[in-house]
Design a protein around this motif. Structure first.
Motif, PDB file in Angstrom:
ATOM      1  N   GLY A   1       1.445  51.405  16.700  1.00  0.00           N
ATOM      2  CA  GLY A   1       1.892  52.597  16.001  1.00  0.00           C
ATOM      3  C   GLY A   1       3.308  52.987  16.391  1.00  0.00           C
ATOM      4  O   GLY A   1       3.764  52.702  17.500  1.00  0.00           O
ATOM      5  N   PHE A   2       3.988  53.666  15.475  1.00  0.00           N
ATOM      6  CA  PHE A   2       5.357  54.110  15.720  1.00  0.00           C
ATOM      7  C   PHE A   2       5.623  55.371  14.915  1.00  0.00           C
ATOM      8  O   PHE A   2       4.869  55.724  14.006  1.00  0.00           O
ATOM      9  N   GLY A   3       6.712  56.048  15.219  1.00  0.00           N
ATOM     10  CA  GLY A   3       7.114  57.227  14.470  1.00  0.00           C
ATOM     11  C   GLY A   3       8.510  57.662  14.860  1.00  0.00           C
ATOM     12  O   GLY A   3       9.061  57.191  15.866  1.00  0.00           O
ATOM     13  N   PHE A   4       9.078  58.574  14.063  1.00  0.00           N
ATOM     14  CA  PHE A   4      10.435  59.046  14.294  1.00  0.00           C
ATOM     15  C   PHE A   4      10.508  60.546  14.036  1.00  0.00           C
ATOM     16  O   PHE A   4       9.702  61.096  13.280  1.00  0.00           O
ATOM     17  N   SER A   5      11.481  61.192  14.629  1.00  0.00           N
ATOM     18  CA  SER A   5      11.714  62.600  14.347  1.00  0.00           C
ATOM     19  C   SER A   5      11.937  62.764  12.842  1.00  0.00           C
ATOM     20  O   SER A   5      12.437  61.853  12.176  1.00  0.00           O
ATOM     21  N   ASN A   6      11.530  63.916  12.323  1.00  0.00           N
ATOM     22  CA  ASN A   6      11.596  64.227  10.889  1.00  0.00           C
ATOM     23  C   ASN A   6      10.709  63.321  10.043  1.00  0.00           C
ATOM     24  O   ASN A   6      10.882  63.260   8.832  1.00  0.00           O
ATOM     25  N   ASP A   7       9.803  62.578  10.684  1.00  0.00           N
ATOM     26  CA  ASP A   7       9.009  61.581   9.956  1.00  0.00           C
ATOM     27  C   ASP A   7       9.933  60.729   9.094  1.00  0.00           C
ATOM     28  O   ASP A   7       9.637  60.416   7.933  1.00  0.00           O
ATOM     29  N   ALA A   8      11.076  60.363   9.668  1.00  0.00           N
ATOM     30  CA  ALA A   8      12.092  59.588   8.952  1.00  0.00           C
ATOM     31  C   ALA A   8      11.465  58.331   8.353  1.00  0.00           C
ATOM     32  O   ALA A   8      10.739  57.611   9.026  1.00  0.00           O
TER      33      ALA A   8
ATOM     34  N   GLY B   1      17.646  76.715  25.310  1.00  0.00           N
ATOM     35  CA  GLY B   1      16.305  77.245  25.562  1.00  0.00           C
ATOM     36  C   GLY B   1      15.242  76.206  25.275  1.00  0.00           C
ATOM     37  O   GLY B   1      15.482  75.002  25.356  1.00  0.00           O
ATOM     38  N   GLU B   2      14.046  76.689  24.894  1.00  0.00           N
ATOM     39  CA  GLU B   2      12.917  75.807  24.632  1.00  0.00           C
ATOM     40  C   GLU B   2      12.891  75.388  23.172  1.00  0.00           C
ATOM     41  O   GLU B   2      13.063  76.217  22.278  1.00  0.00           O
ATOM     42  N   ASN B   3      12.689  74.100  22.940  1.00  0.00           N
ATOM     43  CA  ASN B   3      12.618  73.535  21.601  1.00  0.00           C
ATOM     44  C   ASN B   3      11.361  72.686  21.500  1.00  0.00           C
ATOM     45  O   ASN B   3      10.919  72.110  22.498  1.00  0.00           O
ATOM     46  N   ALA B   4      10.803  72.586  20.302  1.00  0.00           N
ATOM     47  CA  ALA B   4       9.601  71.782  20.088  1.00  0.00           C
ATOM     48  C   ALA B   4       9.783  70.885  18.874  1.00  0.00           C
ATOM     49  O   ALA B   4      10.471  71.247  17.913  1.00  0.00           O
ATOM     50  N   LEU B   5       9.170  69.714  18.943  1.00  0.00           N
ATOM     51  CA  LEU B   5       9.244  68.738  17.864  1.00  0.00           C
ATOM     52  C   LEU B   5       7.879  68.079  17.731  1.00  0.00           C
ATOM     53  O   LEU B   5       7.241  67.769  18.731  1.00  0.00           O
ATOM     54  N   ARG B   6       7.441  67.868  16.500  1.00  0.00           N
ATOM     55  CA  ARG B   6       6.188  67.163  16.236  1.00  0.00           C
ATOM     56  C   ARG B   6       6.507  65.838  15.557  1.00  0.00           C
ATOM     57  O   ARG B   6       7.331  65.796  14.639  1.00  0.00           O
ATOM     58  N   VAL B   7       5.849  64.782  16.022  1.00  0.00           N
ATOM     59  CA  VAL B   7       6.033  63.454  15.442  1.00  0.00           C
ATOM     60  C   VAL B   7       4.652  62.886  15.133  1.00  0.00           C
ATOM     61  O   VAL B   7       3.762  62.930  15.980  1.00  0.00           O
ATOM     62  N   LYS B   8       4.500  62.342  13.925  1.00  0.00           N
ATOM     63  CA  LYS B   8       3.245  61.715  13.530  1.00  0.00           C
ATOM     64  C   LYS B   8       3.341  60.209  13.741  1.00  0.00           C
ATOM     65  O   LYS B   8       4.302  59.576  13.292  1.00  0.00           O
ATOM     66  N   MET B   9       2.338  59.662  14.425  1.00  0.00           N
ATOM     67  CA  MET B   9       2.273  58.222  14.646  1.00  0.00           C
ATOM     68  C   MET B   9       1.859  57.547  13.331  1.00  0.00           C
ATOM     69  O   MET B   9       1.009  58.060  12.604  1.00  0.00           O
ATOM     70  N   ARG B  10       2.485  56.422  13.022  1.00  0.00           N
ATOM     71  CA  ARG B  10       2.139  55.647  11.827  1.00  0.00           C
ATOM     72  C   ARG B  10       1.688  54.254  12.269  1.00  0.00           C
ATOM     73  O   ARG B  10       2.271  53.685  13.196  1.00  0.00           O
ATOM     74  N   TYR B  11       0.709  53.734  11.591  1.00  0.00           N
ATOM     75  CA  TYR B  11       0.214  52.390  11.875  1.00  0.00           C
ATOM     76  C   TYR B  11       0.270  51.578  10.591  1.00  0.00           C
ATOM     77  O   TYR B  11      -0.144  52.053   9.543  1.00  0.00           O
ATOM     78  N   GLN B  12       0.795  50.373  10.672  1.00  0.00           N
ATOM     79  CA  GLN B  12       0.813  49.489   9.517  1.00  0.00           C
ATOM     80  C   GLN B  12      -0.503  48.745   9.505  1.00  0.00           C
ATOM     81  O   GLN B  12      -0.928  48.214  10.517  1.00  0.00           O
ATOM     82  N   ARG B  13      -1.155  48.699   8.386  1.00  0.00           N
ATOM     83  CA  ARG B  13      -2.475  48.056   8.299  1.00  0.00           C
ATOM     84  C   ARG B  13      -2.357  46.743   7.567  1.00  0.00           C
ATOM     85  O   ARG B  13      -1.652  46.538   6.675  1.00  0.00           O
TER      86      ARG B  13
END
Length: 146
Positions: free
Chosen positions: A108-115, A134-146
């Motif tokens: 699995g892989f992923g990038f900021s902004n779900d690029a 200050g404090e910053n947060a980022l969410r990244v979704k893992m992607r898997y190639q099937r």
């Protein structure tokens, strides 16, 4: 710079981070992992597009045990700026991003902004995001190639 392993439960942010202590931090939450096998690797790239997602271009990198429903790591940043993040699920913990014979990812892989990616890594412009003091947060979704 070497990163350190940081893992946190899904309910709390990591207390320690990679990089010298700083007033600017980035908490990265990686979700949609397929399992708790192995580790999640989170790599932070600086604002220089030539270094973004390039070999030896990273600013900081962290390895954390894979935790469901999300794995979190925290970076201490040099300061406010523009950055990009790449993640991968090193499910077999061999410290390598594994690919098949034709070069397609098997982990699995992923990038900021779900690029988006088609063939190869996304552009810096697609993955870049701004960090404030200050404090910053980022969410990244893992992607898997099937």
């Amino acid at each position: 710079m070497a990163g350190l392993i940081v893992a946190a439960s899904p309910a709390t942010a990591a207390d320690d981070g990679a990089g010298p202590s700083s007033a600017t931090t980035l908490s990265v939450q990686v979700s949609q992992l397929s399992s708790t096998a192995g580790e999640v690797v989170v790599t932070l790239y600086p604002s220089d597009p030539r270094r973004s997602l390039a070999p030896r271009g990273k600013l900081l990198s962290l390895r954390a045990m894979a935790i469901l429903p999300a794995t979190r790591v925290c970076f201490n940043l040099p300061g406010p700026d523009v950055y990009a993040v790449a993640v991968y699920h090193d499910a077999n913990a061999n410290e390598d991003f594994d690919r098949n014979r034709v070069g397609m990812p098997v982990e699995g892989f992923g990038f900021s902004n779900d690029a988006p990616t088609r063939f190869g890594r996304p552009s810096f412009d697609a993955a870049r995001f701004a960090v404030k003091s200050g404090e910053n947060a980022l969410r990244v979704k893992m992607r898997y190639q099937r």
